[in-house]
Design an enzyme around this catalytic site. Sequence first.
Site, PDB file in Angstrom:
ATOM      1  CD  GLU A 104      -2.880  -1.114   0.011  1.00 51.32           C
ATOM      2  OE1 GLU A 104      -3.134  -0.020  -0.533  1.00 51.32           O
ATOM      3  OE2 GLU A 104      -3.332  -2.188  -0.397  1.00 51.32           O
TER       4      GLU A 104
ATOM      5  CG  ASP B  13       2.709  -7.253  -6.000  1.00 50.73           C
ATOM      6  OD1 ASP B  13       2.061  -6.753  -5.068  1.00 50.73           O
ATOM      7  OD2 ASP B  13       2.227  -8.073  -6.801  1.00 50.73           O
TER       8      ASP B  13
END
Length: 546
Positions: free
Chosen positions: A120, A193
């Site tokens: 995030e 990621d």
Amino acid sequence: MLAPAGPAPAQDSLRLPDIGSSAGELLTPARQEEYGGMMLRELRNYGYLLDDPLIDDWLQALGDRLGAYSDRPEQRYTLFMLRDRQINAFATLGGYIGVNAGLVLTAEREDEVAAVLAHEMAHVTQQHVLRGVERAQRDQIPILLGMLAAVVAAQAAGGSSSGDASQAAIISAMGLMQQNQINYTRANEHEADRLGIRALARSGYDVDAMADFFARMSFATRGNSGGYSVPEYLRTHPVNTTRIAEAKQRADQMRGRSVTATTTVGEVDGETVSRVERVVAEPPAQPQLPPLLAGRGNPLLPAGLELASLGGSARPSGATGDFEWARERLRALSATTTDAAVREYEALRRASPSGLSPAQRYGLAVVRLSSEPAAVAGELRQLLEEDPQNLWVALALAEAEAQAGRTAEANARLDQLLQRHPGHRAVVLTYARVLVAQGNEAAGKRAQEVLRPLLARSGNDPVFQRTFARACELAGDSARAGEAYAEAAFLNGRPEQALIQLETLKKRGDLDYVARARIDARIAAITPTVLELRRQGVRDPDMQRR
């Protein structure tokens, strides 16, 4: 259809370039912070936040560690916990990151929570959120990511903060925010990621945690039809086997292993042509400390750093060590009812041959604290004997003693904890709450003394402001209590009420120059927020009914 590209070679770990966007011109950093704060206060107004000092401090410490090792360590993050048991987390403007209780309860270790937070945070550092807002504005979607629109809908339906209409509107708005405005592209997800795994490696967490958590969530959805709700996190952050495999490959790269990478090189007659190769990447270099700062136990170093040798690299110690205690406290506080929480712990007891773990016994004690304080105190004393330095247990024991009428013991215990942990937010707030519950002037004045060291850095802390207000009230300082109550109203999503309280307080004839100047400053600061909410069509329902 082109296959997703495999992990890039070692050069891929370099800082990513700015690919260009006008989003930075759309909202200044200060404006982003303002909108993020407004959304947070609206969530609190409708009862979605779980404001608990121990859990908040654990979550923020985890985020601070990851943020310090991100690509933009100067970015400020505000992490907050929502009591919802669905598996979800999201990032929004200004570095505000929300985590559902369900995500922490699903995780098996702190590294998995850190992996989601790192992902995030990467959305924030790469401005995916801001670019989503830019698209949203072009599509005429409200700038506050649907939250303020939800409040308008709730008010139009005549709902209150506890009404079904309000709850439904907020849930719908959260879905709108996550699906339409932060509906990241596949490229965004892969980028987040990659940067998230790098932040995990730098900050000392297990780089396999991201793939492990995603794989477990993905496995839980297989073969389920009807009756099974796909976790919200998978709806807004789709996970497939390719993405999990790539996360594992990147984790291997972080450790310097030789991994197999599949790279798409082109297309022939409609068929994708890929190249399989071995990639060996060096582990990312750890940040180097100046020689004067190196050395174990140096008080100038951030907490949690372990140094290999004088002048060596700084390697974070990884997990905070508090995950199990935070998870069980969260399990206790996020349960819908006390009975439901007790049944949950009974199920955990039956599922384990060895019974409840120490952290689970603590969680059950937190559940029973208000109804059986004397019995709970006995259980917590036993836990504290097993782990004398455990702050979570010691604070719960002090609360149990106070509620059981043993206030002298509770006060003495909290005095000792405050001496051992000066300035610790959870210790200070627990002690102050125990004092104000005693309801006399002496306790109020002592609570003021305990709270004052944190006053300068607690402007955005509603738990602190509410506790300080009550302490001032007991101590006979009604003007200072009024200011704190107004701050609590503002932080709980009621800026119009805060403004009226401050305007009323300003009319008092006993205010000195400093107090009057402080009140004027807060009126000037809160007024733009009220005007912006009105511009968005949002009014305090309690004020409208007057």
